[in-house]
Design an enzyme around this catalytic site. Structure first.
Site, PDB file in Angstrom:
ATOM      1  N   HIS A 152       0.818  -1.221   0.000  1.00  0.00           N
ATOM      2  CA  HIS A 152       0.000   0.000   0.000  1.00  0.00           C
ATOM      3  C   HIS A 152       0.851   1.271   0.000  1.00  0.00           C
ATOM      4  O   HIS A 152       0.376   2.349  -0.382  1.00  0.00           O
ATOM      5  CB  HIS A 152      -0.933  -0.003   1.211  1.00  0.00           C
ATOM      6  CG  HIS A 152      -2.228   0.718   0.984  1.00  0.00           C
ATOM      7  ND1 HIS A 152      -2.319   1.916   0.300  1.00  0.00           N
ATOM      8  CD2 HIS A 152      -3.505   0.413   1.339  1.00  0.00           C
ATOM      9  CE1 HIS A 152      -3.575   2.312   0.255  1.00  0.00           C
ATOM     10  NE2 HIS A 152      -4.315   1.420   0.873  1.00  0.00           N
ATOM     11  N   ASP A 377      -7.912  -5.879 -19.757  1.00  0.00           N
ATOM     12  CA  ASP A 377      -8.013  -6.776 -20.917  1.00  0.00           C
ATOM     13  C   ASP A 377      -6.629  -6.950 -21.540  1.00  0.00           C
ATOM     14  O   ASP A 377      -6.076  -6.021 -22.120  1.00  0.00           O
ATOM     15  CB  ASP A 377      -9.001  -6.175 -21.921  1.00  0.00           C
ATOM     16  CG  ASP A 377      -9.152  -7.014 -23.175  1.00  0.00           C
ATOM     17  OD1 ASP A 377      -8.546  -8.107 -23.253  1.00  0.00           O
ATOM     18  OD2 ASP A 377      -9.877  -6.575 -24.088  1.00  0.00           O
TER      19      ASP A 377
END
Length: 433
Positions: A152, A377
């Site tokens: 993080h 994608d």
């Protein structure tokens, strides 16, 4: 089910990072993050016939993407609050499962850990672990699941989702078509020698369990209707306010957790509650920053509810809406980075103070809805499912249920005892699948 590991290594950028980029200063907002790893899991049901070519292309395009996100392949230096962009690399693992993807999905939810099992050594066995790690999991049916973990410290979900989409685009159309990330936060909000914020509470010895629950579109419609009926005696102004689906689900879950707290103590009256959410600050301030700036750029929203007896969903959505609206209004006026830093620090101080004090119910949420996770994608279509993994403290993650629609998937990480009660809560069971 057998899992075979075919590759495990540190993957480096395809070309060395130039000397003038080998130190990246972290911002104050990066500095205050709890340095845990955020997991993302992307399911792809069918790939091309040649999995070897697919894996090779994924690896090479990932290596190319690291030339743009060069800090991701570096190491965190906490003493100087910088990332040393020394091209040590990220964790990279390839595995093969001897089952089909749909069979795997029918198994226990703990199987999610199998999708990241090869990464554990990278992240825990060295003094300076990688800041990110990727595991590619092939299945008999030709399906692929990509597991990713990011520290993080290097960024929030906006940054993580941007990285994944950049990698996907590099794989799909080439690295030259990928936009370069921008790093403008540290100059405006530099790290501090003294933070003057309380530490987060320790959960050492607490066993946390992670479960996934789905509120489909129909469930959210029903929930909205019930909330309206529940508030039938409310005023006209309140009835006109339509809470977002995120606020609605957050309020419903908080109501369930408050009822659990009462049952645990065998009381009809609960403690006051604090619902904690994270708000992305991009496009919300007047700071001279790129809209897609990398790093951590969010504020903690602390929404308090002082209603201790049978709170309604609308009571809780009103508290959330009021807290969020106040912050949105305040940050929209700000063109001074020091003011933004002060606001963020104060929000974290309040959260950590109440979290550690233990006098209130503190429910920690984060919403990843509308982040482009379902747009990742690589050339064979968007993922059929995006999920996350457990964290070492209580947290409820709200995500889009599917590529389209307004359903919400909830990944709840609670203590083992609380999870037993939570997943048996009668109202929860009537809405989730």
């Amino acid at each position: 089910m057998n899992v075979t590991m075919h590759s495990k290594k540190l993957l480096k950028p395809s070309i060395p990072t130039p000397n003038h980029l080998q130190k990246l200063n972290l911002s104050l907002l990066d500095q205050i993050q709890i340095p845990f790893y955020v997991g993302l899991i992307f399911h792809y049901e069918t790939l091309s016939d040649n999995s070897d070519i697919t894996l090779s292309k994924l690896e090479s395009s990932l290596s190319e993407t690291l030339t743009l996100y060069y800090h991701v392949a570096g190491r965190y230096n906490g003493t100087d609050c910088v990332i040393e962009c020394n091209d040590q690399g990220i964790g990279y693992v390839e595995t093969a499962f001897d089952v089909e993807l749909h069979q795997f999905l029918l198994g226990e939810e703990s199987n999610n850990l199998d999708l990241l099992v090869g990464l554990s050594g990278f992240l825990s066995e060295t003094e300076t672990p990688p800041l990110a790690a990727i595991q590619l999991n092939m299945f008999k049916c030709g399906g692929l699941v990509i597991g990713a973990q990011f520290n993080h410290i290097i960024g929030d979900m906006f940054t993580m989702s941007t990285f994944m989409n950049s990698w996907a685009k590099a794989c799909r159309v080439g690295i030259k078509e990928v936009a370069h990330p921008t790093f403008g936060l540290a100059p405006l909000m530099p790290s501090a020698k003294v933070l003057n914020i309380p530490p987060p509470p320790s959960f050492e010895g607490v066993k946390f369990v992670s479960k996934r629950f789905v509120f489909n579109e129909n469930a959210i419609t029903r929930l909205r209707k019930e909330a309206t009926e529940e508030d039938g005696d409310g005023d006209d102004d309140q009835k006109k306010k339509r809470p977002s689906r995120v606020d609605l689900v957050t309020a419903f879950l908080s109501k369930s957790l408050i009822e659990m707290d009462c049952a645990k103590k065998e009381q009809t009256k609960s403690r006051p509650s604090l619902m904690v959410h994270m708000m992305n600050l991009r496009k919300r301030t007047k700071l001279a920053l790129e809209n897609d700036v990398s790093g951590n750029f969010f504020i903690v929203v602390n929404a308090e509810s002082k209603i201790t007896v049978a709170p309604k969903i609308t009571d809780l959505t009103e508290s959330l809406g009021s807290a969020c609206g106040e912050i949105i209004s305040e940050v929209a006026k700000v063109d001074d980075a020091e003011v933004v830093s002060s606001m963020v620090l104060n929000s974290v101080r309040e959260f950590y103070y109440e979290w550690g004090k233990g006098e209130k119910n503190v429910f920690l949420y984060t919403s990843w809805c509308r982040f482009p996770l379902y747009e990742v994608d690589f050339g064979w279509g968007i993922p059929s499912l995006v999920d996350t993994t457990a964290v070492p403290f209580g947290l409820i993650v709200l995500m889009d249920e599917a590529p389209a629609g307004d359903g919400i998937a909830v990944r709840a990480c609670l203590s083992e005892h609380d999870m037993i009660q939570f997943q048996q809560h009668h109202q929860l069971l009537s809405y989730v699948s």
